[in-house]
Motif scaffolding. Structure first.
Motif, PDB file in Angstrom:
ATOM      1  N   GLN A  23       4.218   0.850  -9.405  1.00  0.00           N
ATOM      2  CA  GLN A  23       4.846   0.815  -8.125  1.00  0.00           C
ATOM      3  C   GLN A  23       5.670   1.761  -8.062  1.00  0.00           C
ATOM      4  O   GLN A  23       6.933   2.103  -8.887  1.00  0.00           O
ATOM      5  N   LEU A  24       5.986   2.556  -6.850  1.00  0.00           N
ATOM      6  CA  LEU A  24       6.729   3.714  -6.779  1.00  0.00           C
ATOM      7  C   LEU A  24       7.936   3.209  -5.938  1.00  0.00           C
ATOM      8  O   LEU A  24       7.766   3.000  -4.727  1.00  0.00           O
ATOM      9  N   MET A  25       9.298   3.254  -6.743  1.00  0.00           N
ATOM     10  CA  MET A  25      10.390   2.739  -5.847  1.00  0.00           C
ATOM     11  C   MET A  25      11.240   4.126  -5.519  1.00  0.00           C
ATOM     12  O   MET A  25      11.594   4.617  -6.699  1.00  0.00           O
ATOM     13  N   PHE A  46      11.907   5.519  -9.220  1.00  0.00           N
ATOM     14  CA  PHE A  46      11.585   4.703 -10.365  1.00  0.00           C
ATOM     15  C   PHE A  46      10.379   4.357 -10.516  1.00  0.00           C
ATOM     16  O   PHE A  46       9.559   3.934  -9.229  1.00  0.00           O
ATOM     17  N   LEU A  47       9.416   4.578 -11.220  1.00  0.00           N
ATOM     18  CA  LEU A  47       8.016   3.970 -11.581  1.00  0.00           C
ATOM     19  C   LEU A  47       8.203   2.645 -12.442  1.00  0.00           C
ATOM     20  O   LEU A  47       8.530   2.665 -13.425  1.00  0.00           O
ATOM     21  N   ARG A  48       7.483   1.561 -11.624  1.00  0.00           N
ATOM     22  CA  ARG A  48       7.469   0.241 -12.336  1.00  0.00           C
ATOM     23  C   ARG A  48       5.851   0.244 -12.909  1.00  0.00           C
ATOM     24  O   ARG A  48       4.912   0.248 -12.103  1.00  0.00           O
ATOM     25  N   ASN A  49       5.766   0.146 -13.963  1.00  0.00           N
ATOM     26  CA  ASN A  49       4.130   0.065 -14.553  1.00  0.00           C
ATOM     27  C   ASN A  49       3.528  -1.376 -14.228  1.00  0.00           C
ATOM     28  O   ASN A  49       4.501  -2.356 -14.365  1.00  0.00           O
ATOM     29  N   LEU A  50       2.471  -1.633 -13.648  1.00  0.00           N
ATOM     30  CA  LEU A  50       1.813  -2.736 -13.508  1.00  0.00           C
ATOM     31  C   LEU A  50       0.415  -2.770 -13.303  1.00  0.00           C
ATOM     32  O   LEU A  50      -0.105  -1.759 -13.746  1.00  0.00           O
ATOM     33  N   ARG A  51      -0.131  -3.937 -13.098  1.00  0.00           N
ATOM     34  CA  ARG A  51      -1.675  -3.892 -13.152  1.00  0.00           C
ATOM     35  C   ARG A  51      -1.613  -4.795 -11.628  1.00  0.00           C
ATOM     36  O   ARG A  51      -0.946  -5.580 -11.386  1.00  0.00           O
ATOM     37  N   PHE A  52      -2.786  -4.331 -10.779  1.00  0.00           N
ATOM     38  CA  PHE A  52      -2.926  -5.294  -9.534  1.00  0.00           C
ATOM     39  C   PHE A  52      -4.589  -5.297  -9.286  1.00  0.00           C
ATOM     40  O   PHE A  52      -5.352  -4.548  -9.796  1.00  0.00           O
ATOM     41  N   LEU A  53      -4.924  -6.151  -8.447  1.00  0.00           N
ATOM     42  CA  LEU A  53      -6.210  -6.470  -7.935  1.00  0.00           C
ATOM     43  C   LEU A  53      -6.212  -6.320  -6.563  1.00  0.00           C
ATOM     44  O   LEU A  53      -5.992  -7.036  -5.800  1.00  0.00           O
ATOM     45  N   PRO A  54      -6.872  -5.225  -6.309  1.00  0.00           N
ATOM     46  CA  PRO A  54      -7.077  -4.977  -4.606  1.00  0.00           C
ATOM     47  C   PRO A  54      -8.084  -6.024  -4.045  1.00  0.00           C
ATOM     48  O   PRO A  54      -9.161  -6.180  -4.562  1.00  0.00           O
ATOM     49  N   THR A  55      -7.606  -6.473  -3.053  1.00  0.00           N
ATOM     50  CA  THR A  55      -8.746  -7.438  -2.274  1.00  0.00           C
ATOM     51  C   THR A  55      -9.582  -6.948  -1.490  1.00  0.00           C
ATOM     52  O   THR A  55     -10.388  -7.687  -0.935  1.00  0.00           O
ATOM     53  N   HIS A  67     -11.274  -2.625   0.073  1.00  0.00           N
ATOM     54  CA  HIS A  67     -11.181  -1.058  -0.151  1.00  0.00           C
ATOM     55  C   HIS A  67     -11.617  -0.716  -1.642  1.00  0.00           C
ATOM     56  O   HIS A  67     -12.149  -1.515  -2.149  1.00  0.00           O
ATOM     57  N   LYS A  68     -10.925   0.253  -2.177  1.00  0.00           N
ATOM     58  CA  LYS A  68     -11.171   0.873  -3.321  1.00  0.00           C
ATOM     59  C   LYS A  68     -11.060  -0.283  -4.623  1.00  0.00           C
ATOM     60  O   LYS A  68      -9.925  -0.839  -4.559  1.00  0.00           O
ATOM     61  N   TYR A  69     -12.048  -0.296  -5.253  1.00  0.00           N
ATOM     62  CA  TYR A  69     -11.971  -1.353  -6.685  1.00  0.00           C
ATOM     63  C   TYR A  69     -11.557  -2.644  -6.400  1.00  0.00           C
ATOM     64  O   TYR A  69     -10.817  -3.538  -6.904  1.00  0.00           O
ATOM     65  N   VAL A  70     -12.355  -3.185  -5.280  1.00  0.00           N
ATOM     66  CA  VAL A  70     -11.980  -4.389  -4.706  1.00  0.00           C
ATOM     67  C   VAL A  70     -12.650  -5.581  -5.790  1.00  0.00           C
ATOM     68  O   VAL A  70     -13.462  -5.168  -6.445  1.00  0.00           O
ATOM     69  N   GLY A  71     -11.609  -6.239  -6.159  1.00  0.00           N
ATOM     70  CA  GLY A  71     -11.752  -7.193  -7.290  1.00  0.00           C
ATOM     71  C   GLY A  71     -11.868  -6.751  -8.659  1.00  0.00           C
ATOM     72  O   GLY A  71     -12.113  -7.513  -9.591  1.00  0.00           O
ATOM     73  N   ILE A  72     -11.284  -5.492  -8.904  1.00  0.00           N
ATOM     74  CA  ILE A  72     -11.497  -5.016 -10.179  1.00  0.00           C
ATOM     75  C   ILE A  72      -9.838  -4.760 -10.488  1.00  0.00           C
ATOM     76  O   ILE A  72      -9.205  -4.162  -9.503  1.00  0.00           O
ATOM     77  N   ILE A  73      -9.390  -5.229 -11.785  1.00  0.00           N
ATOM     78  CA  ILE A  73      -7.943  -4.761 -12.034  1.00  0.00           C
ATOM     79  C   ILE A  73      -7.737  -3.200 -12.165  1.00  0.00           C
ATOM     80  O   ILE A  73      -8.490  -2.699 -13.259  1.00  0.00           O
ATOM     81  N   CYS A  74      -6.760  -2.964 -11.827  1.00  0.00           N
ATOM     82  CA  CYS A  74      -6.192  -1.400 -11.831  1.00  0.00           C
ATOM     83  C   CYS A  74      -5.194  -1.196 -12.613  1.00  0.00           C
ATOM     84  O   CYS A  74      -4.069  -2.162 -12.351  1.00  0.00           O
ATOM     85  N   GLU A  75      -4.887  -0.340 -13.552  1.00  0.00           N
ATOM     86  CA  GLU A  75      -3.811  -0.018 -14.050  1.00  0.00           C
ATOM     87  C   GLU A  75      -2.893   0.903 -13.181  1.00  0.00           C
ATOM     88  O   GLU A  75      -3.515   1.759 -12.793  1.00  0.00           O
ATOM     89  N   PRO A  94       0.664  -1.198  -0.099  1.00  0.00           N
ATOM     90  CA  PRO A  94      -0.065   0.274   0.178  1.00  0.00           C
ATOM     91  C   PRO A  94       0.777   1.221  -0.036  1.00  0.00           C
ATOM     92  O   PRO A  94       1.931   1.436   0.636  1.00  0.00           O
ATOM     93  N   PHE A  95       0.208   2.249  -0.613  1.00  0.00           N
ATOM     94  CA  PHE A  95       0.984   3.509  -0.775  1.00  0.00           C
ATOM     95  C   PHE A  95       2.275   3.544  -1.573  1.00  0.00           C
ATOM     96  O   PHE A  95       2.485   4.396  -2.342  1.00  0.00           O
ATOM     97  N   GLU A  96       2.869   2.499  -1.793  1.00  0.00           N
ATOM     98  CA  GLU A  96       3.734   2.133  -2.887  1.00  0.00           C
ATOM     99  C   GLU A  96       3.344   1.827  -4.344  1.00  0.00           C
ATOM    100  O   GLU A  96       3.658   2.098  -5.347  1.00  0.00           O
ATOM    101  N   THR A  97       2.023   0.877  -4.115  1.00  0.00           N
ATOM    102  CA  THR A  97       1.364   0.594  -5.363  1.00  0.00           C
ATOM    103  C   THR A  97       0.234   1.421  -5.431  1.00  0.00           C
ATOM    104  O   THR A  97      -0.441   1.715  -4.362  1.00  0.00           O
ATOM    105  N   PHE A  98      -0.180   1.920  -6.546  1.00  0.00           N
ATOM    106  CA  PHE A  98      -1.328   2.698  -6.632  1.00  0.00           C
ATOM    107  C   PHE A  98      -1.742   2.762  -8.138  1.00  0.00           C
ATOM    108  O   PHE A  98      -1.017   2.666  -9.114  1.00  0.00           O
ATOM    109  N   GLY A  99      -3.197   3.280  -8.392  1.00  0.00           N
ATOM    110  CA  GLY A  99      -3.747   3.254  -9.806  1.00  0.00           C
ATOM    111  C   GLY A  99      -5.127   3.350  -9.966  1.00  0.00           C
ATOM    112  O   GLY A  99      -5.847   3.499  -8.791  1.00  0.00           O
ATOM    113  N   ALA A 100      -5.757   2.890 -11.030  1.00  0.00           N
ATOM    114  CA  ALA A 100      -7.275   2.878 -11.341  1.00  0.00           C
ATOM    115  C   ALA A 100      -7.170   2.308 -12.459  1.00  0.00           C
ATOM    116  O   ALA A 100      -6.532   2.080 -13.341  1.00  0.00           O
ATOM    117  N   PRO A 101      -8.684   1.660 -12.592  1.00  0.00           N
ATOM    118  CA  PRO A 101      -8.804   0.724 -13.752  1.00  0.00           C
ATOM    119  C   PRO A 101      -8.857   1.758 -15.044  1.00  0.00           C
ATOM    120  O   PRO A 101      -8.651   1.165 -16.277  1.00  0.00           O
TER     121      PRO A 101
END
Length: 385
Positions: free
Chosen positions: A297-299, A275-284, A286-294, A245-252
């Motif tokens: 990751q903030l490094m 460095f920013l790593r482009n990714l997709r993630f699926l929140p389990t 909170h916001k967008y639970v069960g929806i893939i977000c684009e 959390p807070f290092e990974t962020f985005g929206a559908p």
């Protein structure tokens, strides 16, 4: 700042404590267990998230139950805003109120706001009765050091996620910030600061991290939190429901040509510090639970140079330009407040809000932040050690 190096004078005092699982020692005991062997510990004040960080953000702790002998449990994060302030009767007949809880270096983080509310109640008790307990702060290092970021929170924006006058990243230890409150707001409480090693010489070393709350899993999270917490006021996922959390962020909705342009703009911001790593993630949850977000990751590669708040402000401004139909600032109740949107409570400054709406340039913002940070650094000099 008053310091204490000999605890024998306080042995046997009637005491209460604000603490949670972050106060833990090598001896396999939580600090409050150790204090119960030194003091007559009457009460545990529960912060947001509970004693063991069991609960997510903005979840009432009213249903939490603990059994620790005859100790009273007072929950300071209930279902109503009034629950945030300790009842006066919980402070009466005490010699000592102990604050032993970790901070993450940012004003949004609510533990030291809870401590401030206790401090303020002690001040009122002292004014009314002429008697009040000592306010004993077991100090611990700021996990992100002395670097500061941001601007002072104006009084009209004050809430549970921000005490007036404080910067977004304050650069102080718990003892330093709480002593600053006591002096600046003329509370006249007897505040005593004790380095954690005095009570706990065999404490967990700094490289061991006990999560103080569910969504601060590592020390690295603390470096991005002073900026990325602003995402709580938007329709972006701040990564709750992921392992970072807070290092990974985005929206559908972060995709297409606008996303490609966003990538370019972000790559040119504060070059060489992250460095920013482009990714997709699926929140389990909170916001967008069960929806893939684009998203990303903030490094952070250079913590001493990276400015988390500026990065997040810049990021949100670009979203407003590139995704004007999808990106939104949230409305509704946030931390018991409905009179202001969450982004206003978090930003705490009309200048920063105007920047988000395109009324100030990047250079204007940089100059403004540099000036405010310089003033704050001078103001807190007596509270650093």
């Amino acid at each position: 700042m008053k310091f204490l190096k000999n605890i024998s004078k306080l042995s046997g005092c009637q005491a209460a404590i604000l603490t949670n699982q972050s106060a833990f020692g090598y001896n396999g005991k939580y600090h409050f267990q150790t204090y119960s062997e030194i003091f007559d510990l009457k009460t545990i004040f529960l912060p947001e998230h509970g004693l063991f960080a069991e609960l997510q953000d903005q979840v009432s702790g009213d249903e939490l139950k603990y059994l620790f002998g005859n100790m009273q449990i007072v929950n300071l994060y209930g279902k109503e805003e009034s629950s945030l302030v300790p009842p006066k009767e919980s402070l009466q007949n005490l010699d000592l109120v102990i604050i032993d809880i970790k901070d993450v270096g940012s004003r949004y983080y609510t533990f030291l706001t809870t401590a401030y509310y206790i401090l303020d109640q002690i001040a009122k008790l002292k004014k009314e009765t002429g008697k009040a307990p000592i306010f004993l702060v077991i100090d611990s290092p700021n996990p992100i050091g002395t670097k500061v970021e941001g601007s002072p929170l104006l009084e009209s924006y004050q809430s549970f996620v921000g005490v007036k006058t404080v910067l977004h990243r304050h650069g102080l230890t718990p003892g330093g910030l709480l002593t600053y409150y006591n002096d600046t707001f003329h509370l006249n409480v007897d505040v005593v600061v004790v380095p954690v090693g005095v009570f706990h010489p065999n404490r967990i070393p700094s490289f061991e991290w006990v999560p103080p709350s569910p969504n601060i899993p590592t020390q690295n999270t603390c470096f991005v939190y002073p900026g990325m917490c602003l995402l709580e006021g938007t329709n972006l996922s701040e990564g709750r429901g992921t392992t970072k959390p807070f290092e990974t962020f985005g929206a559908p909705y972060l995709f297409g040509e606008a996303k490609q342009e966003l990538d370019i703009r972000l790559s040119n911001h504060q070059k060489g510090t992250f460095f920013l790593r482009n990714l997709r993630f699926l929140p389990t949850f909170h916001k967008y639970v069960g929806i893939i977000c684009e998203g990303y990751q903030l490094m952070v590669t250079k913590p001493k140079k990276f400015h988390s708040l500026y990065f997040t402000l810049y990021f949100l401004k670009q979203l407003g330009e590139l995704f004007p139909k999808q990106f939104e600032f949230l409305k509704g109740v946030y931390e018991f407040r409905s009179d202001r949107p969450a982004i206003e409570l978090l930003a705490g400054d009309p200048y920063l809000l105007d920047y988000l709406y395109g009324k100030h340039s990047e250079s204007d913002l940089e100059m403004y932040l540099e000036n405010q940070e310089s003033l704050w650094t001078k103001a807190i000099k007596p509270y650093r050690y």
